[in-house]
Design a protein around this motif. Structure first.
Motif, PDB file in Angstrom:
ATOM      1  N   ILE A 208      -4.871  -0.684   8.527  1.00 26.23           N
ATOM      2  CA  ILE A 208      -3.687  -0.226   8.063  1.00 26.23           C
ATOM      3  C   ILE A 208      -3.445   1.000   7.282  1.00 26.23           C
ATOM      4  O   ILE A 208      -2.482   1.897   7.121  1.00 26.23           O
ATOM      5  CB  ILE A 208      -2.611  -1.275   7.641  1.00 26.23           C
ATOM      6  N   GLY A 209      -4.951   1.223   6.512  1.00 28.26           N
ATOM      7  CA  GLY A 209      -4.681   2.398   5.763  1.00 28.26           C
ATOM      8  C   GLY A 209      -4.447   3.788   6.400  1.00 28.26           C
ATOM      9  O   GLY A 209      -4.073   4.761   5.856  1.00 28.26           O
ATOM     10  N   LYS A 210      -4.347   3.576   7.856  1.00 27.45           N
ATOM     11  CA  LYS A 210      -4.344   4.841   8.408  1.00 27.45           C
ATOM     12  C   LYS A 210      -2.656   5.328   8.014  1.00 27.45           C
ATOM     13  O   LYS A 210      -2.365   6.538   8.281  1.00 27.45           O
ATOM     14  CB  LYS A 210      -4.613   4.650   9.968  1.00 27.45           C
ATOM     15  N   ARG A 236      -6.264  -3.508  18.246  1.00 24.46           N
ATOM     16  CA  ARG A 236      -7.073  -2.989  17.358  1.00 24.46           C
ATOM     17  C   ARG A 236      -6.568  -2.444  16.034  1.00 24.46           C
ATOM     18  O   ARG A 236      -7.617  -1.954  15.219  1.00 24.46           O
ATOM     19  CB  ARG A 236      -8.029  -2.036  18.134  1.00 24.46           C
ATOM     20  N   TYR A 237      -5.585  -2.259  15.929  1.00 24.40           N
ATOM     21  CA  TYR A 237      -4.924  -1.618  14.735  1.00 24.40           C
ATOM     22  C   TYR A 237      -4.461  -2.770  13.731  1.00 24.40           C
ATOM     23  O   TYR A 237      -3.505  -3.564  13.874  1.00 24.40           O
ATOM     24  CB  TYR A 237      -3.558  -0.733  15.031  1.00 24.40           C
ATOM     25  N   LEU A 238      -5.198  -2.839  12.792  1.00 31.12           N
ATOM     26  CA  LEU A 238      -5.337  -3.999  11.890  1.00 31.12           C
ATOM     27  C   LEU A 238      -4.447  -4.061  10.604  1.00 31.12           C
ATOM     28  O   LEU A 238      -4.696  -2.933   9.783  1.00 31.12           O
ATOM     29  CB  LEU A 238      -6.750  -4.611  11.560  1.00 31.12           C
ATOM     30  N   SER A 257      -1.961  -5.760  14.129  1.00 27.58           N
ATOM     31  CA  SER A 257      -2.436  -7.239  14.360  1.00 27.58           C
ATOM     32  C   SER A 257      -3.276  -7.616  12.920  1.00 27.58           C
ATOM     33  O   SER A 257      -3.847  -6.720  12.315  1.00 27.58           O
ATOM     34  CB  SER A 257      -3.426  -7.032  15.438  1.00 27.58           C
ATOM     35  N   GLN A 258      -3.124  -8.853  12.712  1.00 30.84           N
ATOM     36  CA  GLN A 258      -3.626  -9.289  11.494  1.00 30.84           C
ATOM     37  C   GLN A 258      -5.289  -9.564  11.649  1.00 30.84           C
ATOM     38  O   GLN A 258      -6.143  -9.422  10.514  1.00 30.84           O
ATOM     39  CB  GLN A 258      -2.877 -10.706  11.046  1.00 30.84           C
ATOM     40  N   GLY A 274      -8.017  -6.321   8.620  1.00 33.36           N
ATOM     41  CA  GLY A 274      -7.872  -4.863   8.139  1.00 33.36           C
ATOM     42  C   GLY A 274      -7.111  -4.810   6.883  1.00 33.36           C
ATOM     43  O   GLY A 274      -5.926  -5.246   7.123  1.00 33.36           O
ATOM     44  N   PHE A 275      -7.538  -4.519   5.828  1.00 32.29           N
ATOM     45  CA  PHE A 275      -6.626  -4.820   4.396  1.00 32.29           C
ATOM     46  C   PHE A 275      -6.354  -3.572   3.796  1.00 32.29           C
ATOM     47  O   PHE A 275      -6.981  -2.575   3.842  1.00 32.29           O
ATOM     48  CB  PHE A 275      -7.468  -5.669   3.526  1.00 32.29           C
TER      49      PHE A 275
END
Length: 673
Positions: A208-210, A236-238, A257-258, A274-275
């Motif tokens: 998610i940093g993106k 795939r985008y977490l 997605s988590q 993804g945090f």
């Protein structure tokens, strides 16, 4: 923890391998007889014109001149003439279709490099983070001049290499893709051009940093990410701890997605999360759940126990050494004391590698498409059929490398050096051309003026004459922001984090306005405050620190960078250029290219314009500041005066922290470069 050291002694690829790089020779000084068949093959395919010129002793600009040389140069041996005949057709084709470099027009040439092969493990990672829109590469810098089309081709070639080696290769991004470059920020919606280009890279995991600390400020952008960008990645985008208010469904849901679970091409079973760091400055349409809360949720605990996993991958827009990643590490270790864990971090804009234990390590890969991170781990393959209990206490072998983003580096590591045809891909070339055309459409090369000399963001103290921050508070703000029609003089305070990059001598373009000062923070003010109050604001802001809304990570979370080191280990044979000199948990040999050190000076969090000489306590001023930290300023003023102040916009003409640059450049800098 074991580290691989044998990669320094790995043999270079075979000179006789058809797919290998055949070194450039000074062929103009060699007789044809000394050229091996492989060298002839190399020059025939990659350098037909100079090869023809050498053999015949005359230029071969076209087939007609070639025929003339063959007829009137009988001194050449028949073997050379025979070879030349085979080359002639290729020469004609090459003249008709010249090889085009994929880098953007006008980029400086990368100097000669002294590189080492990468060490491949059982699982390998290519990592990007904090690209901030720099898809065209660094047009004014020689080290980092490859564009995103070059990167696309690099990823494709590395995947081919992984397939040959029968090794799994995962490509990961850790976030923040705009606020930093005209290509991403000069559009009506940030990322309108760059976000679709990013989807061309076949990332295995994105976090998610993106779209986190920069994009979550704005609700409209966050909604666009949720509706348009995240779905393209098909799980795939977490976003393990970031949620959005879905107005259509009338409920709060994860933006992406988590987690995701998948198997690599050669059998590695991966569970990825993804945090985002514990960010509190997002818009009211999004929610960032604290990491320590997220890891105790039922979904996270169930995911850890439900899947058969060879390696956990934790992508995060958070630095490696912060509490957020430590919290995730502890949560995984509570249930899996020995499973391998790879952390891929970001946000602090540094190169770093960190060891968590003998079976867990993390990589952070810089900023602004200056760095491609390489992480490998060895020892997993023979453990796949062992119970986890049998691997407790057994260290894995990790390696890391920080690659400069230029074509010579990409070509060296894909064994295509000097051979554009072998390296480039059709899609990569299309991406490069698209970037060029979009830059032209956005008029990013428009020149406002000529910078008289370099100004540095962090190489010198901020009150130095070569400091960008000094230029801003002593020249740009007084001449481009101060409103002379106001009854009171202004005292302007900005956060140093609003300036993002060095300003180089020469043409100052529209693109540069976004590179140096990408944010659209507006100037607000409180009118008629006495000097006795205004003079205290700056020191109180700096005493309070950046808080949770600061765009860059708190300095205490960044490991001290090492700017001097012994370079003897590299046995380099070419001159070094200024650049990253990294010290991490494995030492000082992580930089793929050896650089000479660049000084780093930490600036105050907040800086301000100067007061006039000999001010009086009762003199009245307009206290001007950026809306980005207005809440903090209002609270300080209220504490000092006992009254909640009235605030308003200082400029009515739209001049903000970005637009002040063109205003100043057209007033103060010549257009004749």
């Amino acid at each position: 923890m074991r580290r691989a050291s044998s990669f320094r002694n790995l043999p270079m690829f075979s000179h006789l391998d058809d797919t290998a790089y055949s070194p450039k020779l000074d062929y103009s000084a060699l007789p044809s007889a000394v050229l091996s068949r492989n060298e002839i093959r190399y020059y025939r395919l990659s350098h037909p014109i100079p090869y023809i010129t050498y053999i015949t002793g005359a230029p071969a600009k076209n087939l007609m001149s070639l025929s003339f040389v063959l007829l009137f140069n009988p001194s050449r041996d028949m073997k050379s003439i025979f070879l030349l005949g085979a080359v002639a057709v290729l020469a004609g084709l090459t003249v008709a279709h010249p090889i085009e470099k994929r880098e953007q027009p006008g980029v400086p040439k990368t100097p000669k490099l002294d590189l080492r092969p990468l060490h491949w493990g059982d699982v390998n990672f290519l990592h990007t983070t904090d690209t901030h829109g720099w898809l065209e590469g660094h047009i004014k810098e020689e080290n980092y001049n490859a564009d995103f089309g070059d990167f696309y081709s690099f990823v494709r070639q590395m995947r081919k290499e992984a397939h040959k080696r029968k090794k799994d290769l995962l490509v990961v991004d850790s976030g923040d893709t705009h606020d930093g470059n005209g290509l991403s920020d000069a559009t009506s919606i940030d990322g309108a051009v760059t976000q679709p280009v990013l989807t061309d890279i076949d990332y295995d995991v994105l976090c998610i940093g993106k779209f986190c600390n920069h994009e979550l400020y704005v609700n409209d952008v966050a909604q666009d990410v949720y509706k348009n960008f995240a779905p393209k990645w098909k799980g795939r985008y977490l976003t393990s701890n970031v949620f959005i208010k879905d107005v259509t469904a009338n409920k709060t849901v994860p933006i992406g997605s988590q987690y995701t679970y998948f198997k690599g091409k050669f059998g590695t079973k991966v569970l990825a999360f993804g945090f985002l760091f514990n960010f509190q400055g997002n818009g009211n349409a999004t929610i960032v759940q604290p990491v320590e809360v997220a890891v105790n949720q039922t979904w996270f605990q169930q995911a850890l126990t439900h899947y058969d996993v060879d390696i956990f991958v934790v992508a995060g827009h958070t630095p490696l050494r912060t509490q957020e990643f430590q919290t995730v590490f502890n949560a995984i270790r509570a249930l899996h004391p020995a499973k391998p864990i790879a952390f891929l971090g970001g946000h602090s804009h540094i190169r770093d590698f960190h060891i968590y234990d003998g079976r867990a390590a993390g990589l952070e890969s810089g900023r602004f498409m200056e760095t491609i991170g390489w992480l490998s781990v060895e020892g997993l393959r023979h453990e796949r059929h062992l119970p986890e209990s049998a691997t407790i206490g057994k260290n894995l072998t990790w390696t890391r490398r920080y690659l400069d983003t230029n074509r010579p580096t990409y070509e060296f590591h894909t064994k295509t050096r000097g051979n554009d045809r072998a390296f480039d891909t059709i899609k990569g070339k299309k991406i490069s051309k698209l970037i060029t055309s979009e830059r032209k459409a956005l008029n990013l090369s428009y020149v406002f003026g000529c910078v008289p000399h370099d100004y540095y963001l962090s190489r010198v103290a901020y009150n130095n004459e070569y400091s960008l921050l000094n230029l801003v508070v002593s020249e740009i703000i007084p001449k481009a922001v101060h409103d002379p029609a106001r009854p009171y003089p202004s005292h302007v305070i900005i956060n140093s984090g609003c300036q993002r990059f060095d300003l180089y001598k020469g043409a100052f373009t529209l693109d540069d306005t976004y590179i140096v000062s990408p944010f659209k923070d507006e100037f607000r003010f409180i009118s008629g405050l006495p000097y006795s109050v205004v003079s205290q604001i700056l020191s109180k802001l700096n005493a309070a620190g950046p808080g949770n809304k600061k765009r860059d990570v708190v300095e205490s979370a960044i490991p001290t960078q090492e700017y001097f080191r012994d370079l003897a280990y590299h046995n380099y044979t070419v001159p070094v250029v200024p650049g990253y000199v990294t010290k991490d948990d494995f030492g000082t040999d992580g930089d793929d290219t050896v650089h000479s050190p660049i000084p780093f000076v930490v600036a105050p969090t907040y800086i301000a314009t100067a007061f006039p000489p000999n001010p009086k306590a009762t003199d009245l001023y307009d206290l001007v500041y950026l809306d980005f930290f207005e809440g903090t300023v209002v609270n300080i003023v209220k504490d000092l005066t006992g009254v909640a102040p009235t605030t308003a916009f200082y400029r009515s003409d739209g001049v903000d922290i970005n637009k002040m640059y063109p205003v100043y450049a057209e007033k103060a800098w010549s257009k004749n470069c």
